[in-house]
Design a protein around this motif. Structure first.
Motif, PDB file in Angstrom:
ATOM      1  N   UNK A 196       0.879  -1.158   0.000  1.00  0.00           N
ATOM      2  CA  UNK A 196       0.000   0.000   0.000  1.00  0.00           C
ATOM      3  C   UNK A 196       0.915   1.206   0.000  1.00  0.00           C
ATOM      4  N   UNK A 197       0.734   2.090  -0.986  1.00  0.00           N
ATOM      5  CA  UNK A 197       1.687   3.173  -1.215  1.00  0.00           C
ATOM      6  C   UNK A 197       0.937   4.482  -1.404  1.00  0.00           C
ATOM      7  N   UNK A 198       1.398   5.523  -0.691  1.00  0.00           N
ATOM      8  CA  UNK A 198       0.853   6.872  -0.907  1.00  0.00           C
ATOM      9  C   UNK A 198       1.898   7.657  -1.676  1.00  0.00           C
ATOM     10  N   UNK A 199       1.764   7.722  -2.995  1.00  0.00           N
ATOM     11  CA  UNK A 199       2.813   8.331  -3.798  1.00  0.00           C
ATOM     12  C   UNK A 199       2.890   9.838  -3.567  1.00  0.00           C
ATOM     13  N   UNK A 200       4.085  10.386  -3.754  1.00  0.00           N
ATOM     14  CA  UNK A 200       4.269  11.827  -3.660  1.00  0.00           C
ATOM     15  C   UNK A 200       4.185  12.310  -2.231  1.00  0.00           C
ATOM     16  N   UNK A 201       3.932  13.601  -2.078  1.00  0.00           N
ATOM     17  CA  UNK A 201       3.903  14.202  -0.747  1.00  0.00           C
ATOM     18  C   UNK A 201       2.508  14.171  -0.160  1.00  0.00           C
ATOM     19  N   UNK A 202       2.220  15.157   0.658  1.00  0.00           N
ATOM     20  CA  UNK A 202       0.932  15.211   1.346  1.00  0.00           C
ATOM     21  C   UNK A 202      -0.198  15.468   0.356  1.00  0.00           C
ATOM     22  N   UNK A 203      -1.314  14.797   0.583  1.00  0.00           N
ATOM     23  CA  UNK A 203      -2.513  15.045  -0.213  1.00  0.00           C
ATOM     24  C   UNK A 203      -3.448  15.880   0.648  1.00  0.00           C
ATOM     25  N   UNK A 204      -3.937  16.973   0.096  1.00  0.00           N
ATOM     26  CA  UNK A 204      -4.824  17.817   0.893  1.00  0.00           C
ATOM     27  C   UNK A 204      -6.243  17.303   0.823  1.00  0.00           C
ATOM     28  N   UNK A 205      -6.655  16.596   1.861  1.00  0.00           N
ATOM     29  CA  UNK A 205      -8.035  16.119   1.919  1.00  0.00           C
ATOM     30  C   UNK A 205      -8.902  17.146   2.629  1.00  0.00           C
ATOM     31  N   UNK A 206      -8.346  18.300   2.910  1.00  0.00           N
ATOM     32  CA  UNK A 206      -9.120  19.396   3.466  1.00  0.00           C
ATOM     33  C   UNK A 206      -9.820  19.045   4.762  1.00  0.00           C
ATOM     34  N   UNK A 207      -9.180  18.250   5.595  1.00  0.00           N
ATOM     35  CA  UNK A 207      -9.773  17.969   6.896  1.00  0.00           C
ATOM     36  C   UNK A 207     -10.588  16.695   6.960  1.00  0.00           C
ATOM     37  N   UNK A 208     -10.887  16.077   5.798  1.00  0.00           N
ATOM     38  CA  UNK A 208     -11.635  14.814   5.823  1.00  0.00           C
ATOM     39  C   UNK A 208     -10.721  13.709   6.342  1.00  0.00           C
ATOM     40  N   UNK A 209      -9.449  13.805   6.048  1.00  0.00           N
ATOM     41  CA  UNK A 209      -8.460  12.888   6.617  1.00  0.00           C
ATOM     42  C   UNK A 209      -7.260  13.711   7.014  1.00  0.00           C
ATOM     43  N   UNK A 244     -18.496  20.693   7.531  1.00  0.00           N
ATOM     44  CA  UNK A 244     -19.015  22.007   7.177  1.00  0.00           C
ATOM     45  C   UNK A 244     -17.868  22.901   6.684  1.00  0.00           C
ATOM     46  N   UNK A 245     -16.735  22.831   7.393  1.00  0.00           N
ATOM     47  CA  UNK A 245     -15.594  23.665   7.012  1.00  0.00           C
ATOM     48  C   UNK A 245     -15.082  23.284   5.618  1.00  0.00           C
ATOM     49  N   UNK A 246     -15.007  21.982   5.358  1.00  0.00           N
ATOM     50  CA  UNK A 246     -14.512  21.537   4.051  1.00  0.00           C
ATOM     51  C   UNK A 246     -15.485  21.962   2.952  1.00  0.00           C
ATOM     52  N   UNK A 247     -16.777  21.800   3.235  1.00  0.00           N
ATOM     53  CA  UNK A 247     -17.781  22.196   2.248  1.00  0.00           C
ATOM     54  C   UNK A 247     -17.680  23.698   1.959  1.00  0.00           C
ATOM     55  N   UNK A 248     -17.513  24.496   3.008  1.00  0.00           N
ATOM     56  CA  UNK A 248     -17.372  25.942   2.833  1.00  0.00           C
ATOM     57  C   UNK A 248     -16.181  26.289   1.949  1.00  0.00           C
ATOM     58  N   UNK A 249     -15.085  25.560   2.178  1.00  0.00           N
ATOM     59  CA  UNK A 249     -13.865  25.868   1.443  1.00  0.00           C
ATOM     60  C   UNK A 249     -13.867  25.347   0.017  1.00  0.00           C
ATOM     61  N   UNK A 250     -14.866  24.524  -0.308  1.00  0.00           N
ATOM     62  CA  UNK A 250     -14.840  23.844  -1.610  1.00  0.00           C
ATOM     63  C   UNK A 250     -15.361  24.709  -2.744  1.00  0.00           C
TER      64      UNK A 250
END
Lengths: 116, 331
Positions: B52-65, B167-173
């Motif tokens: 199981x590999x997370x390629x590259x750097x950080x992924x911005x899930x915007x607070x969901x993860x 709510x915060x993620x939805x607002x920012x989307x």
């Protein structure tokens, strides 16, 4: 008769969908086959939106107006501020047709009999 | 994938001099992580493994993860080890690392469990016809154990991103969705009283379970593990998106009372169905927000992908499911 922008955008989208599904998909495998399936499904969405999107958008605008709003941004702000707290049932019933129209465009299979 | 680099990682973990990688293949699906299947052949035998590999750097899930992919990968590995201890079926972790140098991203190498994860096959293939009627109860039994995991054995976890975070993620989307907003409003005004705070898997559902004709063999995808109300896991398992067209509410394969009954037996804690329903609605909103976040990874996140773009349009399904649930809850 039809206008001279022929074939229509929806018909072109349908042609690309058919190409992806019938010619590309059988000749690739694994991840690329999955991505091709996704791309074919996206072309199907485009085709449905080009055909049904304008009427759905007009209907939605009418529903918003019936609730007293110009657009979704205004409606969302009113929901958040609590202005519509006593009118949940009315808002749900008014918006149901456009919510269903969007599903019909995005994935008509999802519109099944309602489950509890 | 550099199979030479993978071979040396696996050789180091197994404590053997030389490993030959065979049958390396990327598995389809998995929008946020890559999964690779391979066999590691060495002097003493063959290990059937998954990378199981997370390629590259950080992924911005915007607070969901969590944004820290490396830390999340280590948390995931620690959670699987603790889950195994309490009797939850999980793959055995061979090695986990947050160091992106050897393989191009943080990773876990774990045992490959034989069975099916594709939800539609589990719901429709004859192979699973005999086991299907008992899957809801098996899930209840497993979740009852899972919620007894000791949080002290795990690295620090998120514990409060659910409703306010969504709510915060939805607002920012940048997306205005009246249905998601109505659902958030209702959820906010009907928050259940939290009776327990436990380890929560966070993504326990059809599609993340390895199922064989003998039953549930493993719970996968621990990247969203966190502390919270255990009823979240039950509600998420029942969210319509994870029924894959099946009619029964639990994963498309079973009934609420089968899930709740087995859960009560294995955990000793009574289930309040109205709280599970609250989490089912929250799960539907969460799926809607994730659809938007995934589309934004493609649109503005520099991760161009027709798959991510397409997931965005599944927002329409979540809006429709929110509408139906809200009508049911307010009628």
């Amino acid at each position: 008769m039809t206008d001279s922008r022929y074939p229509s955008a929806a018909q072109l989208a349908e042609a690309v969908e058919g190409f992806l599904r019938e010619e590309v998909m059988p000749s690739v495998e694994g991840r690329l086959q999955f991505q091709t399936l996704v791309a074919a499904n996206v072309m199907a969405i485009l085709g449905r939106e080009l055909t049904d999107g304008p009427a759905a958008a007009a209907d939605h605008a009418e529903q918003l107006a019936a609730l007293g709003f110009a657009d979704d941004v205004q409606l969302v702000a009113a929901i958040r501020s609590g202005d519509l707290d006593g009118r949940m049932g009315e808002v749900l019933a008014t918006l149901r047709p456009s919510v269903e129209a969007n599903v019909k465009i995005a994935n008509p299979k999802h519109l099944g009999p309602r489950e509890g | 994938m550099d199979s030479g680099a993978l071979a040396s990682v696996v050789a180091g973990a197994l404590g053997v001099a030389v490993v030959e990688i065979s049958g390396l293949a990327r598995l389809s699906g998995g929008a946020s992580r890559q999964s690779w299947s391979f066999d590691a052949i060495h002097a003493d035998g063959v290990e059937e493994l998954i990378l199981r590999l997370a390629p590259g750097g950080a992924i911005d899930l915007g607070g969901v993860g969590s944004n820290d992919v490396g830390a999340t990968m280590l948390l995931e590995a620690a959670a699987m080890r603790e889950a195994k201890r309490v009797g939850v079926p999980v793959p055995a972790v061979l090695v986990a690392s947050a160091d992106p140098k050897p393989l191009g991203g943080s990773f876990i190498v774990m045992s490959r469990i034989a069975g099916e994860t594709i939800a539609r096959k589990i719901l429709r293939d004859d192979t699973f016809a005999d086991i299907r009627p008992s899957l809801a109860a098996q899930c209840g039994d497993i979740l009852g154990k899972l919620h007894q995991m000791n949080p002290a054995t795990l690295p620090p976890m998120n514990d409060s991103y659910q409703l306010d975070g969504l709510r915060a993620v939805l607002d920012g989307s940048g997306v205005a969705s009246p249905m998601l907003e109505l659902a958030l409003r209702w959820l906010d005004q009907h928050r259940p009283r939290e009776t327990r705070r436990t380890v929560v898997h966070g993504d326990f559902r059809n599609g993340n379970l390895v199922i064989s004709p003998e039953g549930v063999r493993a719970a996968l995808d621990w990247e969203l593990v966190h502390l919270g109300d255990p009823m979240e896991d039950l509600g998420w398992l029942c969210t319509r998106a994870w029924r894959f067209g099946g009619k029964p509410p639990v994963g498309g394969f079973g009934e609420y009372d089968e899930l709740f009954g087995a859960y009560e037996q294995s955990s000793g804690v009574a289930v309040d169905p109205t709280v599970v329903k609250w989490w089912e609605l929250l799960g539907t909103v969460k799926w809607g927000v994730i659809c938007i976040v995934q589309a934004n990874r493609h649109l503005v996140g520099g991760q161009r992908s027709v798959e991510l773009a397409a997931i965005g349009r599944r927002l329409a399904e979540q809006e429709y499911d929110c509408l139906n649930l809200l009508e049911e809850l307010t009628s």
